[in-house]
Design an enzyme around this catalytic site. Structure first.
Site, PDB file in Angstrom:
ATOM      1  N   TYR A 144       0.852  -1.182   0.000  1.00 47.07           N
ATOM      2  CA  TYR A 144       0.000   0.000   0.000  1.00 47.07           C
ATOM      3  C   TYR A 144       0.894   1.240   0.000  1.00 47.07           C
ATOM      4  O   TYR A 144       1.858   1.312   0.751  1.00 47.07           O
ATOM      5  CB  TYR A 144      -0.896   0.004   1.244  1.00 47.07           C
ATOM      6  CG  TYR A 144      -1.758   1.243   1.390  1.00 47.07           C
ATOM      7  CD1 TYR A 144      -2.821   1.480   0.525  1.00 47.07           C
ATOM      8  CD2 TYR A 144      -1.512   2.171   2.404  1.00 47.07           C
ATOM      9  CE1 TYR A 144      -3.615   2.620   0.664  1.00 47.07           C
ATOM     10  CE2 TYR A 144      -2.305   3.300   2.555  1.00 47.07           C
ATOM     11  CZ  TYR A 144      -3.357   3.521   1.679  1.00 47.07           C
ATOM     12  OH  TYR A 144      -4.138   4.640   1.823  1.00 47.07           O
ATOM     13  N   ASP A 238       9.284   2.869  -0.474  1.00 45.87           N
ATOM     14  CA  ASP A 238       8.276   3.520   0.354  1.00 45.87           C
ATOM     15  C   ASP A 238       8.572   3.161   1.809  1.00 45.87           C
ATOM     16  O   ASP A 238       8.221   2.089   2.286  1.00 45.87           O
ATOM     17  CB  ASP A 238       6.879   3.040  -0.063  1.00 45.87           C
ATOM     18  CG  ASP A 238       5.789   3.703   0.767  1.00 45.87           C
ATOM     19  OD1 ASP A 238       6.121   4.319   1.802  1.00 45.87           O
ATOM     20  OD2 ASP A 238       4.608   3.588   0.398  1.00 45.87           O
ATOM     21  N   LYS A 266       4.547   9.525   8.402  1.00 51.60           N
ATOM     22  CA  LYS A 266       4.286   8.992   9.748  1.00 51.60           C
ATOM     23  C   LYS A 266       5.279   9.493  10.807  1.00 51.60           C
ATOM     24  O   LYS A 266       5.140  10.622  11.262  1.00 51.60           O
ATOM     25  CB  LYS A 266       4.191   7.473   9.671  1.00 51.60           C
ATOM     26  CG  LYS A 266       2.972   7.093   8.783  1.00 51.60           C
ATOM     27  CD  LYS A 266       2.490   5.673   8.852  1.00 51.60           C
ATOM     28  CE  LYS A 266       1.157   5.554   8.118  1.00 51.60           C
ATOM     29  NZ  LYS A 266       1.154   4.672   6.971  1.00 51.60           N
TER      30      LYS A 266
HETATM   31  C1  LIG Z   1       0.430   5.092   5.560  1.00 53.78           C
HETATM   32  C2  LIG Z   1       1.195   4.769   4.340  1.00 53.78           C
HETATM   33  C3  LIG Z   1       1.184   5.591   3.215  1.00 53.78           C
HETATM   34  C4  LIG Z   1       0.263   6.761   3.080  1.00 53.78           C
HETATM   35  O1  LIG Z   1       0.524   7.758   3.998  1.00 53.78           O
HETATM   36  P1  LIG Z   1      -0.682   8.768   4.388  1.00 53.78           P
HETATM   37  O2  LIG Z   1      -0.022   9.753   5.290  1.00 53.78           O
HETATM   38  O3  LIG Z   1      -1.724   7.923   5.039  1.00 53.78           O
HETATM   39  O4  LIG Z   1      -1.162   9.379   3.122  1.00 53.78           O
HETATM   40  C5  LIG Z   1       2.032   5.296   2.175  1.00 53.78           C
HETATM   41  N1  LIG Z   1       2.828   4.212   2.217  1.00 53.78           N
HETATM   42  C6  LIG Z   1       2.858   3.384   3.275  1.00 53.78           C
HETATM   43  C7  LIG Z   1       3.789   2.232   3.282  1.00 53.78           C
HETATM   44  C8  LIG Z   1       2.011   3.616   4.355  1.00 53.78           C
HETATM   45  O5  LIG Z   1       1.984   2.757   5.372  1.00 53.78           O
END
Ligand SMILES: *Cc1c(COP(=O)(O)O)cnc(C)c1O
Length: 428
Positions: A144, A238, A266
């Site tokens: 994701y 990511d 995050k």
């Molecule tokens: C949470 C998350 C996102 C998206 O970040 P948001 O701040 O919710 O838009 C992207 N990549 C990963 C791996 C995530 O866990």
């Protein structure tokens, strides 16, 4: 457990917001439950409006690493607030945060802040496309990357040539540029690359967190790195969850890999909205105003989020033994819980790395999308509800990571183990 006030709030919320929530998983739909409403968080705990306390393993989906309402962080934010909440202009703290990140992640030479992880991944693939002049993206089933159109595409089973949109509202024209590969199966990537000259980038969570925790095996990451180099494809990590969590320098430090672009979010905002993408200088120089790839944000580099992020990263930097502590917590939890599972004959396997873990109701080694999917979801649903009654909050979905913060100590460990003992006994 009394949930009277929460239920009332949820009823009201459903009249005003889709499903009553501002982000889908919060609705507890996949575990057929109704959400509790948080009054406050402190340390490792959340407290709801009905007076129930929960030991928290969701931790704002990994954004929290010091624990809720950390005293030092609160002080820092109070001071920051006195200076104003948003400027839409340059301020020195942006540089301080960028320096901290560049020091921890040598692969990030130039970077740009955004307000969410979604914006970061969206911008990263725009840059990859703009830089390479190619349109195709390879992502992995189960990874994701936020709700970006091109990245909300998953796969059916087997080898799929064209992506199938996971969400309505995504044009097929866009989705067909997204190719889905199988995490930990390098052949699935090679096959796509062999048939398509148009691949701009491969994007992945180098340690998966959004299918539950799944670790890269054998030489998977190295082979991706090698392939990208050979085929002039950009490697996009990511690390929105893993950055500053699995290690100070993220997965790329642990595995000694140099991605072309890294996305974060995050933790680096200390619980405030933030995102970041950055990488090699020659690539990031194509971003406006230096180059002609446009990306902007009114609240990007927001001073409160930035100063909160600086505080958290500095804390982690000057207390590096903290990573050993959260690692030890995870190891002890894993070993004890697996013993309890064996005792009661519960099919259970735990994947973990520093600061994050997932327990799958499965007898099998979980190492890819399909093995994760084979875990027992109805058992998880019962587990989730029983744990909540024990005052322990795991994610309301079987395919999520659980997070350990610096506030999770010996008391929390023994509380968790006791709850597992009681819950697994009931499930057996
Ligand atoms: C949470 C998350 C996102 C998206 O970040 P948001 O701040 O919710 O838009 C992207 N990549 C990963 C791996 C995530 O866990």
């Amino acid at each position: 457990m009394n949930k009277e006030k929460s239920e009332k709030f949820f009823y009201e919320a459903q009249r005003l917001m889709p499903g009553g929530v501002n982000s889908p998983v919060r609705a507890f739909l996949s575990v057929h439950d109704t959400p509790f409403y948080v009054k406050k968080g402190k340390g490792a705990y959340l407290y709801d409006v009905d007076g129930n306390a929960y030991l928290d393993y969701v931790d704002s989906w990994g954004a929290i690493i010091l624990g809720h309402a950390d005293d030092g962080l609160i002080n820092e934010v109070k001071i920051a607030l006195e200076d104003g909440t948003s400027f839409g202009a340059c301020h020195p703290y942006e540089i301080e945060l960028a320096k901290l990140i560049a020091d921890a992640f040598p692969s990030i030479e130039l970077m740009r802040l955004t307000s969410s992880g979604t914006e970061a991944t969206m911008s990263a693939i725009r840059v990859a496309r703009g830089f390479t002049g190619k349109n195709g993206i390879i992502k992995f089933g189960g990874c994701y990357h936020g709700h970006v159109d091109s990245l909300l595409v998953k796969a059916g089973s087997g080898l799929v040539t064209f992506g199938v949109p996971d969400s309505k509202g995504i044009p097929e024209d866009l989705a067909r540029h997204t190719y889905i590969a199988d995490f930990n199966h390098i052949d699935s990537v090679l096959n796509i690359v062999e048939e398509n000259q148009d691949i701009a980038c491969i994007i992945l969570e180098p340690v998966m967190g959004n299918m539950g925790v799944i670790l890269p095996e054998n030489d998977f990451l190295y082979k991706l790195e090698e392939l990208c180099l050979k085929k002039h494809i950009l490697l996009v990590f990511d690390e929105v969850i893993t950055g500053f969590r699995v290690a100070f320098g993220g997965v790329q430090h642990l595995y000694n890999i140099t991605p072309d672009i890294t996305c974060m979010g995050k933790i680096i905002g200390g619980g405030f909205p933030i995102g970041l993408y950055g990488g090699k200088r020659e690539i990031m120089e194509k971003v406006a105003p230096l180059g002609d790839i446009y990306q902007a944000g009114t609240l990007s580099g927001n001073p409160i989020a930035v100063r909160a992020g600086i505080y958290v990263i500095n804390y982690l930097k000057s207390n590096s033994q903290m990573y050993e502590l959260i690692d030890k917590y995870g190891d002890e939890l894993k070993n004890t819980v697996l013993e309890i599972a064996r005792k009661y004959g519960i099919p259970y396997t735990i994947n973990s790395i520093t600061g994050m873990f997932t327990g799958f109701f499965s007898d099998y080694h979980v190492y890819d999308y399909n093995s994760a999917l084979s875990a027992d979801r109805s058992l998880y649903e019962r587990f989730f509800k029983l744990m909540l009654e024990e005052g322990i909050f795991f994610a309301p979905s079987p395919f999520e990571a659980s997070f350990v913060t610096l506030s999770h100590g010996d008391n929390e460990l023994s509380k968790t183990v006791t709850a597992y003992e009681r819950v697994f006994k009931k499930l057996s």
